[in-house]
Write a protein that holds these residues in place. Structure first.
Motif, short mmCIF file in Angstrom:
data_model
loop_
_atom_site.label_atom_id
_atom_site.label_comp_id
_atom_site.label_asym_id
_atom_site.label_seq_id
_atom_site.Cartn_x
_atom_site.Cartn_y
_atom_site.Cartn_z
N ASN A 190 0.84 -1.20 0.00
CA ASN A 190 0.00 0.00 0.00
C ASN A 190 0.87 1.25 0.00
O ASN A 190 0.81 2.08 0.91
CB ASN A 190 -0.96 -0.01 1.20
N ALA A 191 1.65 1.37 -1.07
CA ALA A 191 2.59 2.49 -1.16
C ALA A 191 1.94 3.72 -1.80
O ALA A 191 2.49 4.82 -1.74
CB ALA A 191 3.80 2.08 -1.98
N GLN A 192 0.74 3.54 -2.38
CA GLN A 192 0.11 4.68 -3.06
C GLN A 192 -0.26 5.77 -2.04
O GLN A 192 -0.62 5.44 -0.91
CB GLN A 192 -1.12 4.24 -3.87
N THR A 193 -0.18 7.02 -2.47
CA THR A 193 -0.43 8.11 -1.52
C THR A 193 -1.76 8.80 -1.81
O THR A 193 -2.25 8.77 -2.93
CB THR A 193 0.69 9.18 -1.58
N MET A 194 -2.32 9.39 -0.76
CA MET A 194 -3.52 10.23 -0.92
C MET A 194 -3.57 11.20 0.27
O MET A 194 -2.84 11.02 1.26
CB MET A 194 -4.79 9.38 -0.98
N ARG A 195 -4.41 12.20 0.14
CA ARG A 195 -4.63 13.10 1.27
C ARG A 195 -5.67 12.47 2.20
O ARG A 195 -6.54 11.73 1.75
CB ARG A 195 -5.10 14.47 0.78
N GLY A 207 -12.27 22.89 10.81
CA GLY A 207 -12.74 22.81 12.19
C GLY A 207 -11.63 22.23 13.05
O GLY A 207 -10.48 22.67 13.00
N SER A 208 -11.96 21.17 13.81
CA SER A 208 -10.94 20.56 14.66
C SER A 208 -10.18 19.46 13.93
O SER A 208 -9.42 18.71 14.55
CB SER A 208 -11.58 20.01 15.94
N ALA A 209 -10.36 19.35 12.61
CA ALA A 209 -9.66 18.33 11.82
C ALA A 209 -8.74 19.00 10.80
O ALA A 209 -8.79 20.21 10.60
CB ALA A 209 -10.69 17.46 11.10
N VAL A 210 -7.88 18.17 10.17
CA VAL A 210 -7.00 18.69 9.11
C VAL A 210 -7.12 17.80 7.88
O VAL A 210 -7.57 16.66 7.96
CB VAL A 210 -5.52 18.71 9.55
N ILE A 211 -6.70 18.39 6.75
CA ILE A 211 -6.47 17.60 5.55
C ILE A 211 -4.96 17.50 5.41
O ILE A 211 -4.25 18.52 5.31
CB ILE A 211 -7.08 18.28 4.30
N THR A 212 -4.45 16.27 5.44
CA THR A 212 -2.99 16.08 5.44
C THR A 212 -2.41 16.33 4.04
O THR A 212 -3.14 16.32 3.05
CB THR A 212 -2.63 14.63 5.82
N ALA A 213 -1.10 16.49 4.00
CA ALA A 213 -0.38 16.38 2.72
C ALA A 213 -0.48 14.91 2.29
O ALA A 213 -0.79 14.05 3.12
CB ALA A 213 1.08 16.79 2.93
N PRO A 214 -0.21 14.60 1.01
CA PRO A 214 -0.31 13.19 0.60
C PRO A 214 0.58 12.27 1.44
O PRO A 214 1.73 12.60 1.72
CB PRO A 214 0.16 13.22 -0.87
N GLY A 258 -7.90 14.47 15.31
CA GLY A 258 -7.31 13.90 16.50
C GLY A 258 -5.85 13.51 16.38
O GLY A 258 -5.55 12.43 15.89
N GLY A 259 -4.96 14.43 16.77
CA GLY A 259 -3.58 14.03 17.02
C GLY A 259 -2.59 14.12 15.88
O GLY A 259 -1.42 13.79 16.06
N TRP A 260 -3.00 14.59 14.70
CA TRP A 260 -2.06 14.64 13.57
C TRP A 260 -1.14 15.85 13.72
O TRP A 260 -1.61 16.98 13.78
CB TRP A 260 -2.83 14.74 12.25
N THR A 261 0.17 15.63 13.79
CA THR A 261 1.10 16.75 13.99
C THR A 261 2.04 16.92 12.79
O THR A 261 2.95 17.73 12.81
CB THR A 261 1.96 16.51 15.25
N GLU A 262 1.80 16.12 11.76
CA GLU A 262 2.66 16.20 10.57
C GLU A 262 2.08 17.20 9.57
O GLU A 262 1.01 17.76 9.82
CB GLU A 262 2.79 14.79 9.98
N PRO A 263 2.77 17.42 8.42
CA PRO A 263 2.29 18.45 7.50
C PRO A 263 0.83 18.30 7.10
O PRO A 263 0.35 17.20 6.84
CB PRO A 263 3.20 18.26 6.27
N ALA A 264 0.13 19.46 7.11
CA ALA A 264 -1.28 19.48 6.72
C ALA A 264 -1.48 20.57 5.68
O ALA A 264 -0.76 21.58 5.67
CB ALA A 264 -2.15 19.76 7.94
N GLU A 265 -2.43 20.35 4.79
CA GLU A 265 -2.69 21.33 3.73
C GLU A 265 -3.82 22.28 4.11
O GLU A 265 -3.88 23.40 3.65
CB GLU A 265 -3.05 20.59 2.43
N GLU A 266 -4.79 21.78 4.89
CA GLU A 266 -5.96 22.61 5.25
C GLU A 266 -6.41 22.27 6.66
O GLU A 266 -6.15 21.16 7.15
CB GLU A 266 -7.13 22.32 4.28
N VAL A 267 -7.11 23.22 7.26
CA VAL A 267 -7.72 22.98 8.57
C VAL A 267 -9.24 23.05 8.38
O VAL A 267 -9.75 24.02 7.82
CB VAL A 267 -7.27 24.05 9.60
#
Ligand code: HSE
Length: 369
Positions: free
Chosen positions: A318-323, A339-346, A328-337
């Motif tokens: 499962n090497a394919q990437t997606m956003r 509310g209390s959630a984020v959209i991660t980088a791929p 809850g708890g994501w501290t790595e790069p994010a593209e958008e916020v």
């Protein structure tokens, strides 16, 4: 055809009723631990009464669970009886024992109702794989989760209320965690992918995340961005291998998947020649599921066995990437916020599922839109 029926719950009772209306099959004995009285069959409490009855040529299992279903299946196949079941946990878990055993004993094993309830999905995959290479299988395979997500999205219900309703309608497994944690979908995906690709997937190589923990805030976030959350499965060929996973997935409003209501399923294969073929229908419930069991019985009587030859054990990568949407708890790069959630980088599917294992309180959904 003389049948021994194991289980007299939601599905078993449906099979009994439909069989009673037909000339070509007869339920001789029903295994049920409760006291029941039947007009057309003998109720028994000991499986041996079915196993040792030489008149019974076919066993139908509608009990669910792994034990004693597994022991019963092995004993029945070894005794030379055909075996029809709606139990996806059983066939998925013991695929590499039951499929070769049926072949070796020269008896028929079928389980169409195990994936998609009343949908002729495995039976069509069986036909389709003869004529072309199947590139991908997957979709919405769990009626309970779809019912919950649909009621949260369209009717604004909260999670607990929607789950309770799904259970009261008889859609959920005995333990609803199997549905909402994605395990039921995982079993159905593995079974479908084994048939489609002619392999036996190493189950542990296929990650799974469910919908438990989704909140009204999540659903509102998705709607504000034109998205709908569905529990989706996917298995596909890659260069030299396979990807496969189960996870909540954000699909665009207006897509076929977004429109699937109530407990319906929408399951799709991509074929090299046929391209996209989708199958929509009642994914759970007494009569739809019992209907597919009866279809299998008719096929068994016509000499049809399992859907695909047994194939070698294979790992999914499962090497394919997606956003991802993560609350809850994501501290790595994010593209958008949101509310209390984020959209991660791929991020790769494998990495996100490993992260979630370490952060089980988080809710994740893949952004496939
Ligand atoms: N619990 C399953 C579902 C039953 O909700 O889809 C049908 O497999």
């Amino acid at each position: 055809m003389k049948i021994g029926l194991l289980g007299f719950g939601v599905v078993g009772r449906g099979v009994y009723e439909i069989a009673a209306s037909r000339e070509d099959m007869q339920v001789r004995k029903v295994l049920c631990l409760e006291d029941i009285s039947l007009s057309d069959a003998e109720a028994v409490k000991d499986f041996a009464e079915i196993l040792n009855d030489n008149d019974i040529d076919t066993v139908v299992e509608a009990m669910g669970g792994l034990h004693p279903s597994h022991e019963f299946a092995v004993a029945a196949l070894k005794a030379g009886k055909n075996y029809v079941t709606s139990n996806k946990a059983l066939v998925c878990t013991y695929y590499d024992e039951l499929v070769p055993l049926a072949e070796q004993m020269g008896v028929k094993l079928r389980c169409t109702a195990a994936v998609g309830g009343g949908i002729g999905w495995l039976s069509e995959l069986e036909r389709s794989r003869r004529a072309q290479t199947i590139e991908q299988v997957g979709g919405i395979m769990n009626g309970t989760c779809n019912y919950i997500l649909d009621h949260m999205t369209r009717l604004g219900m909260d999670y607990a209320q929607a789950l309770k309703q799904a259970q009261s309608l008889g859609y959920a497994e005995a333990n609803p965690a199997t549905d909402v944690e994605g395990i039921d979908t995982w079993h159905k995906l593995i079974l479908s992918a084994n048939v489609a690709f002619g392999v036996t997937f190493d189950k542990e190589s296929i990650p799974v995340a469910g919908i438990a923990g989704i909140t009204a805030e999540d659903v509102a976030n998705f709607a504000a961005h034109g998205l709908v959350c569905k529990l989706m499965s996917k298995a596909r060929r890659t260069d030299g291998g396979f990807d496969a996973y189960v996870q909540p997935t954000l699909v665009p409003q207006g897509s076929p998947e977004a429109a699937v209501p109530l407990n319906y399923n929408l399951i799709t294969f991509l074929g090299k020649t046929s391209e996209r073929m989708s199958f929509y229908g009642q994914g759970a419930g007494r009569y739809p599921t019992a209907y597919n069991v009866v279809e299998d019985l008719i096929d068994v009587a016509a000499g049809k066995g399992f859907y695909a030859p047994y194939g070698p054990v294979t790992k999914a990568g499962n090497a394919q990437t997606m956003r991802y949407y993560v609350r809850g708890g994501w501290t790595e790069p994010a593209e958008e916020v949101w509310g209390s959630a984020v959209i991660t980088a791929p991020v790769s599917v494998a990495r996100m599922h490993a992260w979630r294992k370490a952060n089980p309180q988080a809710f994740i959904a893949g952004v496939e839109a």
